[in-house]
Design a protein around this motif. Sequence first.
Motif, mmCIF file in Angstrom:
data_model
loop_
_atom_site.group_PDB
_atom_site.id
_atom_site.type_symbol
_atom_site.label_atom_id
_atom_site.label_comp_id
_atom_site.label_asym_id
_atom_site.label_seq_id
_atom_site.Cartn_x
_atom_site.Cartn_y
_atom_site.Cartn_z
ATOM 1 N N PHE A 129 14.662 -2.164 6.277
ATOM 2 C CA PHE A 129 15.355 -1.283 5.780
ATOM 3 C C PHE A 129 16.175 -2.071 4.443
ATOM 4 O O PHE A 129 16.413 -3.042 4.670
ATOM 5 C CB PHE A 129 16.346 -0.437 6.681
ATOM 6 C CG PHE A 129 17.508 -1.304 7.342
ATOM 7 C CD1 PHE A 129 18.518 -1.512 6.817
ATOM 8 C CD2 PHE A 129 17.056 -1.979 8.578
ATOM 9 C CE1 PHE A 129 19.508 -2.591 7.331
ATOM 10 C CE2 PHE A 129 18.096 -2.492 9.147
ATOM 11 C CZ PHE A 129 19.219 -3.154 8.468
ATOM 12 N N ASP A 130 16.363 -1.122 3.278
ATOM 13 C CA ASP A 130 17.035 -1.345 2.066
ATOM 14 C C ASP A 130 15.883 -2.537 1.382
ATOM 15 O O ASP A 130 16.450 -3.147 0.288
ATOM 16 C CB ASP A 130 18.280 -2.615 2.479
ATOM 17 C CG ASP A 130 19.509 -1.666 2.984
ATOM 18 O OD1 ASP A 130 19.403 -0.507 2.718
ATOM 19 O OD2 ASP A 130 20.198 -2.371 3.674
ATOM 20 N N LYS A 131 14.676 -2.343 1.666
ATOM 21 C CA LYS A 131 13.741 -3.217 0.934
ATOM 22 C C LYS A 131 12.963 -2.027 0.032
ATOM 23 O O LYS A 131 12.560 -0.841 0.667
ATOM 24 C CB LYS A 131 12.941 -3.835 1.761
ATOM 25 C CG LYS A 131 13.486 -5.090 2.132
ATOM 26 C CD LYS A 131 12.411 -6.279 2.811
ATOM 27 C CE LYS A 131 11.597 -6.585 1.617
ATOM 28 N NZ LYS A 131 10.519 -7.833 2.026
ATOM 29 N N ASN A 132 12.251 -2.473 -0.954
ATOM 30 C CA ASN A 132 11.635 -1.454 -1.986
ATOM 31 C C ASN A 132 10.178 -1.609 -1.649
ATOM 32 O O ASN A 132 9.733 -2.821 -1.353
ATOM 33 C CB ASN A 132 11.737 -1.642 -3.312
ATOM 34 C CG ASN A 132 13.367 -1.063 -3.706
ATOM 35 O OD1 ASN A 132 13.869 -0.189 -2.735
ATOM 36 N ND2 ASN A 132 13.780 -1.687 -4.637
ATOM 37 N N ALA A 133 9.280 -0.627 -1.590
ATOM 38 C CA ALA A 133 7.682 -0.654 -1.978
ATOM 39 C C ALA A 133 7.403 -0.172 -3.132
ATOM 40 O O ALA A 133 7.993 0.720 -3.782
ATOM 41 C CB ALA A 133 7.298 0.238 -0.767
ATOM 42 N N TYR A 134 6.617 -1.015 -3.962
ATOM 43 C CA TYR A 134 6.069 -0.736 -5.251
ATOM 44 C C TYR A 134 4.676 -0.120 -5.317
ATOM 45 O O TYR A 134 3.752 -0.963 -4.899
ATOM 46 C CB TYR A 134 6.269 -1.939 -6.177
ATOM 47 C CG TYR A 134 7.626 -2.323 -6.185
ATOM 48 C CD1 TYR A 134 8.489 -1.917 -7.398
ATOM 49 C CD2 TYR A 134 8.278 -3.211 -5.349
ATOM 50 C CE1 TYR A 134 9.762 -2.340 -7.633
ATOM 51 C CE2 TYR A 134 9.440 -3.492 -5.396
ATOM 52 C CZ TYR A 134 10.473 -3.400 -6.451
ATOM 53 O OH TYR A 134 11.943 -3.740 -6.536
ATOM 54 N N VAL A 148 8.493 3.495 -7.113
ATOM 55 C CA VAL A 148 9.170 2.836 -6.108
ATOM 56 C C VAL A 148 9.998 3.517 -5.231
ATOM 57 O O VAL A 148 10.736 4.498 -5.477
ATOM 58 C CB VAL A 148 10.197 2.090 -6.899
ATOM 59 C CG1 VAL A 148 11.063 0.883 -6.060
ATOM 60 C CG2 VAL A 148 9.536 1.067 -8.092
ATOM 61 N N ILE A 149 9.724 3.291 -3.970
ATOM 62 C CA ILE A 149 10.542 4.058 -2.669
ATOM 63 C C ILE A 149 11.315 3.078 -1.939
ATOM 64 O O ILE A 149 10.667 1.860 -2.072
ATOM 65 C CB ILE A 149 9.695 4.970 -1.958
ATOM 66 C CG1 ILE A 149 8.695 4.148 -1.413
ATOM 67 C CG2 ILE A 149 9.078 5.994 -2.831
ATOM 68 C CD1 ILE A 149 7.778 5.131 -0.360
ATOM 69 N N TRP A 160 11.740 6.304 5.239
ATOM 70 C CA TRP A 160 11.626 6.245 3.722
ATOM 71 C C TRP A 160 12.335 7.183 2.782
ATOM 72 O O TRP A 160 12.373 8.315 3.258
ATOM 73 C CB TRP A 160 9.904 6.560 3.504
ATOM 74 C CG TRP A 160 9.147 5.305 3.700
ATOM 75 C CD1 TRP A 160 8.176 5.188 4.760
ATOM 76 C CD2 TRP A 160 9.077 4.043 3.148
ATOM 77 N NE1 TRP A 160 7.546 4.047 4.794
ATOM 78 C CE2 TRP A 160 8.100 3.209 3.622
ATOM 79 C CE3 TRP A 160 9.890 3.224 2.095
ATOM 80 C CZ2 TRP A 160 7.971 1.775 3.498
ATOM 81 C CZ3 TRP A 160 9.691 2.062 1.772
ATOM 82 C CH2 TRP A 160 8.720 1.163 2.372
ATOM 83 N N GLY A 161 13.020 6.786 2.090
ATOM 84 C CA GLY A 161 14.072 7.607 1.269
ATOM 85 C C GLY A 161 13.087 8.454 0.228
ATOM 86 O O GLY A 161 13.808 9.486 -0.070
#
Length: 363
Positions: A129-134, A148-149, A160-161
């Motif tokens: 959590f608090d990390k991004n996926a590109y 980016v989520i 996932w936000g």
Amino acid sequence: MTRSCEPRRAPPRAPASPLSSSWCFVGITLVTLVLQFPTSFGDCGKPPEFQSMKLKGTPKPSYSPGERIHYECNPGHYYSYFYSLTTVCEQNSTWRPTDEACYRKECPAPKVPNGEVYEQYEPQTGFQFDKNAYFYCNYGYYLKGEPVITCKLSGDTVYWGSAIPTCEKILCEAPGEIANGKHTNDWRVEFEFNEVVSYTCDPSNGPQEYSLVGERKLTCSGPGKWSSDPPQCKVVLCEPPVLKYGKPLSEMKEKFFYKDEVAFECLKGFYLNGSNPVFCGGNSTWEPEMPTCIKGFKPTHPTKPPVSRYPGYPKPLESPPIEEIFELDPGIIALIILTILVGIAVICTCVYKCLRRGTKGVN
């Protein structure tokens, strides 16, 4: 009475009691053990603090050796069985172990067909959590959704936000039909990325043929997007261009067709200002705007900014044409010639005087 001369002997001691010897040994042992104990015996101080877990119950100001305290994972974390949630106060007044025993929870790794997903800065550590996926798509596909989520935390749950994007195939609908012309593969209704169609004009029923005005080839460059608008097929005729105080360098005809070019030069005493050559444009007009012939001599340096946009203007590292160097004002040219003549006269006079003195000396 006669006193004896032998030395006086002390009376024999009574044998030591076994009980007193045992007590001496116990005393010495106790003293040794006490000396080995630390001065802060029985005080481990406050419990250690951790980022991933918190203490169960209310902490005490101090703890005795052998006392245990228990921890639990913070929200959004899970317990790792390789470490312990229990810490013990050791005999040397330190806590053992003091390792983090909980880890951040991770969002499930997104799966994107025909694309890739990456972690930034810390690859191969999972999407905590608090990390991004590109997200990136393969060649011929485009990303539909957010690039980016972020993995977020709500209570003890991670999610996932934003919705996970998808990679869609790049397709273009058939390009537009044109009057008096057609394009290749006109039977197809859909084209893939980088596919090309070519336009041609139909034969004309009139005295003049059609000209293809615009791009002949169009490429499917994006989802529903072609590289340019379809061209036009139409008759293009330009009247012979006329330049006041100038004359054409190209062959003159009664009619000029699409993209025919004409170059000019000015009459003596005039210089050319503007684009040269010009061509017959799609609207049957000369493009760019016709140049003009201006009376006088061409300025050494252009005076209308920006000079870098002038057609044919040299780059900063290029030298100006030789004709521009010598196109000077008549007055300046006359002054230069007069200066040269005066210099030659002075030199000749000096040489003459020297020779005359030499002749007199010989006589």
